[in-house]
Design an enzyme around this catalytic site. Sequence first.
Site, PDB file in Angstrom:
ATOM      1  N   ASP A 135       0.831  -1.207   0.000  1.00  0.00           N
ATOM      2  CA  ASP A 135       0.000   0.000   0.000  1.00  0.00           C
ATOM      3  C   ASP A 135       0.866   1.259   0.000  1.00  0.00           C
ATOM      4  O   ASP A 135       2.045   1.236   0.356  1.00  0.00           O
ATOM      5  CB  ASP A 135      -0.952   0.008   1.194  1.00  0.00           C
ATOM      6  N   GLU A 193       0.020  -1.365   5.602  1.00  0.00           N
ATOM      7  CA  GLU A 193       1.102  -0.977   6.511  1.00  0.00           C
ATOM      8  C   GLU A 193       0.991   0.491   6.895  1.00  0.00           C
ATOM      9  O   GLU A 193       1.243   0.865   8.035  1.00  0.00           O
ATOM     10  CB  GLU A 193       2.461  -1.253   5.847  1.00  0.00           C
TER      11      GLU A 193
END
Length: 233
Positions: A72, A134
């Site tokens: 991400d 994350e």
Amino acid sequence: MSRSRDLLETLVGFDTTSRESNLQLIEFVRDYLAGFGIASELVYNAQRTKANLFASVGPVELPGIVLSGHTDVVPVDGQPWTLPPFTLTERDGKLFGRGTADMKGYVACVLALVPELVKTPLRLPVHIALSYDEEVGCLGVRSLLAVLEQRPVKPMLCIIGEPTELKPVLGHKGKLAMRCDIQGQACHSAYAPSGVNAIEHAADLICELGRIGQRLRSHQDPRFNPPFSTVQT
């Protein structure tokens, strides 16, 4: 170099902002690895809109090394981008795009090594671990860790390719996050002592946290900047 650049261009092209799904990227990596005869295990979130990926090369009956990265990226909203953030652009010998450093560049380098890994008689296995979310609290990797915890043979080492300018990070202060809800008791302002003002009690709590933060300054460790633990509301 050309292989890693091509892979990075593909990875950057997936909008994996944490609020979006990462499945297109994960499925691309799964298919890429399958092309080299490597099976991938996907660990989904509850809604099956996102997934972690775990794959192994080499003798999996032995402890091995994990090459880990998150898929991400942070948003681009309201930022003065002069280049398209989800298109890789080369300028002055540098590659620009959301996630090129943090951390699709590392993921691309790992994937670019796969052809060499499969041809090499590895003494220990090399694992590839890709996680989701994350940037919003290391959320995705927790379910992946839970799966690995159940394995009879666990990895011996994990290399996480965050952009640290090639400086190894040898320590971490750790983190503790807490949430506190303070509930008051409403009353007419003319009869304030009959009620409970939640805001005032919250202010007392915040001030106490500030005092705790000041006390922590006396315990210093020069390895860190700042060299003491911090408290913030």
